[in-house]
Design a protein around this motif. Structure first.
Motif, PDB file in Angstrom:
ATOM      1  N   ALA A  35     -29.976  35.445  16.225  1.00  0.00           N
ATOM      2  CA  ALA A  35     -30.745  36.899  16.202  1.00  0.00           C
ATOM      3  C   ALA A  35     -31.657  36.815  15.146  1.00  0.00           C
ATOM      4  CB  ALA A  35     -29.508  37.931  16.002  1.00  0.00           C
ATOM      5  N   LYS A  36     -32.993  37.533  15.238  1.00  0.00           N
ATOM      6  CA  LYS A  36     -33.882  37.608  14.633  1.00  0.00           C
ATOM      7  C   LYS A  36     -34.112  38.949  13.892  1.00  0.00           C
ATOM      8  CE  LYS A  36     -35.390  33.446  13.937  1.00  0.00           C
ATOM      9  NZ  LYS A  36     -34.826  32.962  12.566  1.00  0.00           N
ATOM     10  N   SER A  37     -33.802  39.852  14.663  1.00  0.00           N
ATOM     11  CA  SER A  37     -34.029  41.192  14.393  1.00  0.00           C
ATOM     12  C   SER A  37     -33.049  42.106  14.973  1.00  0.00           C
ATOM     13  CB  SER A  37     -35.512  41.755  14.695  1.00  0.00           C
ATOM     14  OG  SER A  37     -35.619  41.842  16.204  1.00  0.00           O
ATOM     15  N   PHE A  38     -32.761  43.451  14.232  1.00  0.00           N
ATOM     16  CA  PHE A  38     -31.790  44.310  14.941  1.00  0.00           C
ATOM     17  C   PHE A  38     -32.486  45.688  14.796  1.00  0.00           C
ATOM     18  CE2 PHE A  38     -28.757  47.590  13.396  1.00  0.00           C
ATOM     19  CZ  PHE A  38     -27.973  47.565  14.271  1.00  0.00           C
ATOM     20  N   SER A  39     -32.108  46.360  15.962  1.00  0.00           N
ATOM     21  CA  SER A  39     -32.614  47.923  16.082  1.00  0.00           C
ATOM     22  C   SER A  39     -31.559  48.744  16.372  1.00  0.00           C
ATOM     23  CB  SER A  39     -33.797  47.838  16.897  1.00  0.00           C
ATOM     24  OG  SER A  39     -33.344  47.801  18.243  1.00  0.00           O
ATOM     25  N   ALA A  40     -31.744  50.033  15.969  1.00  0.00           N
ATOM     26  CA  ALA A  40     -30.637  50.824  16.123  1.00  0.00           C
ATOM     27  C   ALA A  40     -31.261  52.238  16.312  1.00  0.00           C
ATOM     28  CB  ALA A  40     -29.668  51.018  15.060  1.00  0.00           C
ATOM     29  N   ARG A  41     -30.620  53.139  17.139  1.00  0.00           N
ATOM     30  CA  ARG A  41     -31.236  54.310  17.363  1.00  0.00           C
ATOM     31  C   ARG A  41     -30.455  55.394  16.496  1.00  0.00           C
ATOM     32  NH1 ARG A  41     -35.584  56.778  19.444  1.00  0.00           N
ATOM     33  NH2 ARG A  41     -35.163  58.836  20.551  1.00  0.00           N
ATOM     34  N   VAL A  42     -30.943  56.111  15.445  1.00  0.00           N
ATOM     35  CA  VAL A  42     -30.341  56.879  14.472  1.00  0.00           C
ATOM     36  C   VAL A  42     -31.054  58.074  14.057  1.00  0.00           C
ATOM     37  CG1 VAL A  42     -29.826  54.740  13.233  1.00  0.00           C
ATOM     38  CG2 VAL A  42     -31.922  55.885  12.522  1.00  0.00           C
ATOM     39  N   ALA A  43     -30.246  59.182  13.368  1.00  0.00           N
ATOM     40  CA  ALA A  43     -30.694  60.455  13.290  1.00  0.00           C
ATOM     41  C   ALA A  43     -29.837  60.750  12.141  1.00  0.00           C
ATOM     42  CB  ALA A  43     -30.267  61.418  14.358  1.00  0.00           C
ATOM     43  N   SER A  44     -30.526  61.528  11.101  1.00  0.00           N
ATOM     44  CA  SER A  44     -30.166  62.018   9.682  1.00  0.00           C
ATOM     45  C   SER A  44     -30.341  63.434   9.485  1.00  0.00           C
ATOM     46  CB  SER A  44     -29.971  61.082   8.706  1.00  0.00           C
ATOM     47  OG  SER A  44     -29.498  61.537   7.462  1.00  0.00           O
ATOM     48  N   ALA A  45     -29.631  64.576   9.095  1.00  0.00           N
ATOM     49  CA  ALA A  45     -30.195  65.652   8.617  1.00  0.00           C
ATOM     50  C   ALA A  45     -29.975  65.522   6.875  1.00  0.00           C
ATOM     51  CB  ALA A  45     -29.214  66.802   8.873  1.00  0.00           C
ATOM     52  N   THR A  46     -29.594  64.399   6.550  1.00  0.00           N
ATOM     53  CA  THR A  46     -29.462  64.298   5.040  1.00  0.00           C
ATOM     54  C   THR A  46     -30.685  63.297   4.781  1.00  0.00           C
ATOM     55  OG1 THR A  46     -27.520  63.007   5.265  1.00  0.00           O
ATOM     56  CG2 THR A  46     -27.136  65.411   4.728  1.00  0.00           C
ATOM     57  N   SER A  47     -30.269  62.501   3.723  1.00  0.00           N
ATOM     58  CA  SER A  47     -31.291  61.478   3.220  1.00  0.00           C
ATOM     59  C   SER A  47     -30.906  60.207   3.782  1.00  0.00           C
ATOM     60  CB  SER A  47     -30.968  61.601   1.646  1.00  0.00           C
ATOM     61  OG  SER A  47     -29.987  61.140   1.070  1.00  0.00           O
ATOM     62  N   GLY A  48     -29.847  60.089   4.982  1.00  0.00           N
ATOM     63  CA  GLY A  48     -30.043  58.604   5.343  1.00  0.00           C
ATOM     64  C   GLY A  48     -28.939  57.552   4.784  1.00  0.00           C
ATOM     65  N   GLY A  49     -29.314  56.447   4.877  1.00  0.00           N
ATOM     66  CA  GLY A  49     -28.477  55.540   4.013  1.00  0.00           C
ATOM     67  C   GLY A  49     -28.907  54.049   4.628  1.00  0.00           C
ATOM     68  N   ASN A  50     -28.005  53.140   4.634  1.00  0.00           N
ATOM     69  CA  ASN A  50     -28.153  51.743   5.197  1.00  0.00           C
ATOM     70  C   ASN A  50     -26.937  51.286   6.224  1.00  0.00           C
ATOM     71  OD1 ASN A  50     -30.393  50.987   3.222  1.00  0.00           O
ATOM     72  ND2 ASN A  50     -28.820  51.606   1.929  1.00  0.00           N
ATOM     73  N   ILE A  51     -27.566  50.509   7.115  1.00  0.00           N
ATOM     74  CA  ILE A  51     -26.501  49.885   8.219  1.00  0.00           C
ATOM     75  C   ILE A  51     -26.523  48.378   7.621  1.00  0.00           C
ATOM     76  CG2 ILE A  51     -25.942  49.258  10.396  1.00  0.00           C
ATOM     77  CD1 ILE A  51     -27.548  51.556  11.544  1.00  0.00           C
ATOM     78  N   GLN A  52     -25.492  48.070   6.990  1.00  0.00           N
ATOM     79  CA  GLN A  52     -25.384  46.579   6.639  1.00  0.00           C
ATOM     80  C   GLN A  52     -24.762  45.834   7.778  1.00  0.00           C
ATOM     81  OE1 GLN A  52     -23.629  46.425   2.635  1.00  0.00           O
ATOM     82  NE2 GLN A  52     -25.520  47.095   1.627  1.00  0.00           N
ATOM     83  N   LEU A  53     -25.279  44.871   8.137  1.00  0.00           N
ATOM     84  CA  LEU A  53     -24.568  43.828   9.356  1.00  0.00           C
ATOM     85  C   LEU A  53     -23.837  42.620   8.394  1.00  0.00           C
ATOM     86  CD1 LEU A  53     -27.820  43.595  11.324  1.00  0.00           C
ATOM     87  CD2 LEU A  53     -25.850  45.563  11.579  1.00  0.00           C
ATOM     88  N   HIS A  54     -22.484  42.721   8.542  1.00  0.00           N
ATOM     89  CA  HIS A  54     -21.779  41.567   8.001  1.00  0.00           C
ATOM     90  C   HIS A  54     -21.021  40.985   9.096  1.00  0.00           C
ATOM     91  CE1 HIS A  54     -21.766  42.976   3.817  1.00  0.00           C
ATOM     92  NE2 HIS A  54     -21.936  44.005   4.248  1.00  0.00           N
ATOM     93  N   LEU A  55     -20.840  39.554   8.908  1.00  0.00           N
ATOM     94  CA  LEU A  55     -20.228  38.794   9.844  1.00  0.00           C
ATOM     95  C   LEU A  55     -18.522  38.408   9.429  1.00  0.00           C
ATOM     96  CD1 LEU A  55     -22.684  36.065  11.049  1.00  0.00           C
ATOM     97  CD2 LEU A  55     -22.170  38.257  11.975  1.00  0.00           C
ATOM     98  N   ASP A  56     -17.802  38.428  10.336  1.00  0.00           N
ATOM     99  CA  ASP A  56     -16.303  38.132  10.098  1.00  0.00           C
ATOM    100  C   ASP A  56     -15.413  39.090   9.398  1.00  0.00           C
ATOM    101  OD1 ASP A  56     -17.164  35.747  11.463  1.00  0.00           O
ATOM    102  OD2 ASP A  56     -17.579  34.626   9.635  1.00  0.00           O
ATOM    103  N   SER A  57     -16.016  39.559   8.316  1.00  0.00           N
ATOM    104  CA  SER A  57     -15.122  40.911   7.821  1.00  0.00           C
ATOM    105  C   SER A  57     -16.213  41.726   6.936  1.00  0.00           C
ATOM    106  CB  SER A  57     -14.251  40.174   6.726  1.00  0.00           C
ATOM    107  OG  SER A  57     -15.092  39.690   5.743  1.00  0.00           O
TER     108      SER A  57
END
Ligand SMILES: *[C@@H]1O[C@H](CO)[C@@H](O)[C@H](O)[C@H]1NC(C)=O
Ligand SMILES: *[C@@H]1O[C@H](CO)[C@@H](O)[C@H](O)[C@H]1NC(C)=O
Ligand SMILES: *[C@@H]1O[C@H](CO)[C@@H](O)[C@H](O)[C@H]1NC(C)=O
Ligand SMILES: *[C@@H]1O[C@H](CO)[C@@H](O)[C@H](O)[C@H]1NC(C)=O
Ligand SMILES: *[C@@H]1O[C@H](CO)[C@@H](O)[C@H](O)[C@H]1NC(C)=O
Length: 456
Positions: free
Chosen positions: A377-399
């Motif tokens: 994979a070269k890129s990742f996209s996600a459909r997101v919403a936040s009423a606060t200040s958001g954050g991060n989606i970290q992508l980890h493999l195996d654990s």
């Protein structure tokens, strides 16, 4: 900077340590809510599992709705949310308990017990839908049968005759008409004999081990009745018969008394050439007799058609398929999760919500070489919403603490259902791997919601 690095390092280490023991765990199959009384059905190459739903901290089976989850690989379960509730039945007042769905006439029929408000007795109603995922509506406007007994199970014999069985303390049946919402003749009892259903070991007054929760089906010419026995705590036993109405022969224990729930409820089904045994226990945190969770084991019938003894495990059934990350996947497709919930999404279906720092979702068997993607994979996209200040989606493999292959920032969108699509680069995501979405952020309150995700 140093403090930050140390803090994030120790959080990563702590998460890895905390969840190390869960890495192989797929049971219970649902972690976002308590579920009970599984009723699987295979339709269009997908296994759907209907359940009822215990509320946290319950001290009784005080249940109000029925839920649906589905899978194509036996490990990643898609949440379809509430498909039917007490509100569906104007005559019902309480106790949305164990039901089962069957399809006929291009419709889906959901037989479920609930309290009939006018009489105070448990009665069995029928929900109907053109779509397996519902919503189900009341087919009759009144109970189909009512005698204060519960646990309906339904099956259609090869000659087209449909049977509804239900139970506790007796075992009843009625022959359903082809419309599936009326019957011919009167409800009648199947005699509970020791030869048919085994001797009771508990100290109650019933003559046989049969307690409740019959699951009747036919396989290779043998009729099976798998049931909860010997209350309480219950175990699971079964009987077989040459016909739908007997004579039944007791065949022994399938699943011994295990797990921290004093009830159990069986369901048996074949899917993609394998045989599966569904049940429930109290294995989730906070779980117990009134906060149960559905689990599944794979098993193999003996050559004579008998069912081997099956133990509860935390490993669950093995994965039978891979998942294509280059197709849009729903965020509520989950093999294992920690901390998150699901809710109705304004864009249709469900989204993952109630996300706090450190919560995660695991998706198993993600094939980054799908679609001929030899470099992954070269890129990742996600459909997101936040009423606060958001954050991060970290992508980890195996654990949870495994290789970090991408990290996507989720901005504030101004509302929990105000959706935007984010996109970030990914490197090192190759092969068939377990993918962990680890959610991080320092704001107060929940971080963000996710509707769907996709790699390219
Ligand atoms: C059952 O749950 C409903 C809804 O949460 C609640 O209003 C009611 O008091 C509960 N009843 C019992 C007997 O626990
Ligand atoms: C059933 O409902 C689902 C979800 O709402 C939808 O995606 C699907 O197309 C529907 N199926 C049919 C046969 O209408
Ligand atoms: C068994 O039946 C007797 C007589 O009806 C009753 O007194 C007793 O409470 C019952 N025992 C149980 C465990 O239900
Ligand atoms: C189930 O567990 C019991 C007790 O630990 C063990 O003796 C038995 O061999 C197990 N059976 C299977 C099929 O794993
Ligand atoms: C992310 O954006 C790039 C550049 O616009 C695009 O090529 C790629 O397909 C996007 N990734 C996803 C998963 O949609």
């Amino acid at each position: 900077m140093k403090t930050f690095e140390l803090a994030s390092l120790s959080i990563t280490f702590l998460l890895a340590f905390l969840h190390n023991s869960e890495v192989r765990a797929d049971n219970p199959i649902i972690q976002t809510i308590y579920t009970a009384d599984p009723a699987p059905i295979v339709y269009n190459n997908r296994l759907y599992c209907f359940t009822d739903h215990d509320l946290p901290g319950s001290t009784f089976f005080n249940m109000t709705d029925w839920r649906l989850f589905s899978t194509v690989d036996m490990v990643n379960w898609q949440d379809h949310g509430v498909v039917m509730s007490l509100k569906t039945f104007s005559w019902a007042s309480a106790n949305a308990w164990a039901g089962q769905v069957i399809n006929r006439n291009n419709k889906f029929y959901y037989y479920a017990p609930m309290t009939h408000g006018a009489t105070g007795a448990m009665a069995i109603g029928v929900g109907v839908s053109n779509n397996i995922t519902g919503p189900y509506v009341d087919a009759l406007g009144h109970p189909l049968v009512e005698n204060n007994e519960i646990d309906p199970t339904v099956f259609i014999d090869d000659d087209g005759q449909a049977y509804l069985y239900w139970a506790n303390p007796d075992l009843w049946y009625v022959k359903l008409n082809e419309d599936m919402i009326s019957y011919s003749g009167s409800p009648a009892q199947i005699q509970l004999t020791v030869a048919g259903f085994g001797a009771r070991q508990g100290n109650e007054n019933r003559t046989t081990s049969f307690e409740e929760g019959p699951w009747v089906y036919k396989r290779n010419g043998i009729y099976y009745n798998v049931f909860a026995a010997d209350c309480c705590s219950e175990d699971i036993r079964y009987s077989t018969s040459p016909g739908p109405l007997g004579p039944w022969t007791y065949r022994g224990v399938v699943m011994p008394t295990q797990g921290s729930s004093f009830t159990n409820h069986p369901a048996v089904i074949d899917f993609m050439g394998n045989s599966y045994f569904f049940y429930h226990n109290g294995a989730l945190p906070g779980g117990g007799g009134f906060d149960r969770s559905v689990a599944v084991e794979k098993f193999v019938y003996n050559a004579d058609g008998s069912i081997p003894q099956i133990n509860m495990t935390t490993a669950g059934a093995p994965r039978i398929n891979t998942l294509n990350p280059y197709q849009r996947q729903e965020a509520e497709l989950i093999a294992w999760s920690s901390g998150v919930s699901t809710e109705m999404c304004s864009e249709g279906g469900l989204d993952v919500c109630n996300i706090n720092n450190g919560d995660y979702v695991k998706v198993e068997g993600v094939d980054f070489s799908a679609n001929g993607a030899s470099v992954g994979a070269k890129s990742f996209s996600a459909r997101v919403a936040s009423a606060t200040s958001g954050g991060n989606i970290q992508l980890h493999l195996d654990s949870v603490g495994g290789a970090l292959v991408g990290s996507c920032t989720v901005p504030s969108t101004g509302g929990w259902q105000t959706w935007t699509t984010i996109n970030c680069s990914v490197s090192g995501a190759t092969g068939v791997r377990d993918l962990f979405f680890v959610y991080t952020g320092g704001g107060t309150g929940f971080l963000f919601n996710i509707n769907w995700w996709q790699f390219s």
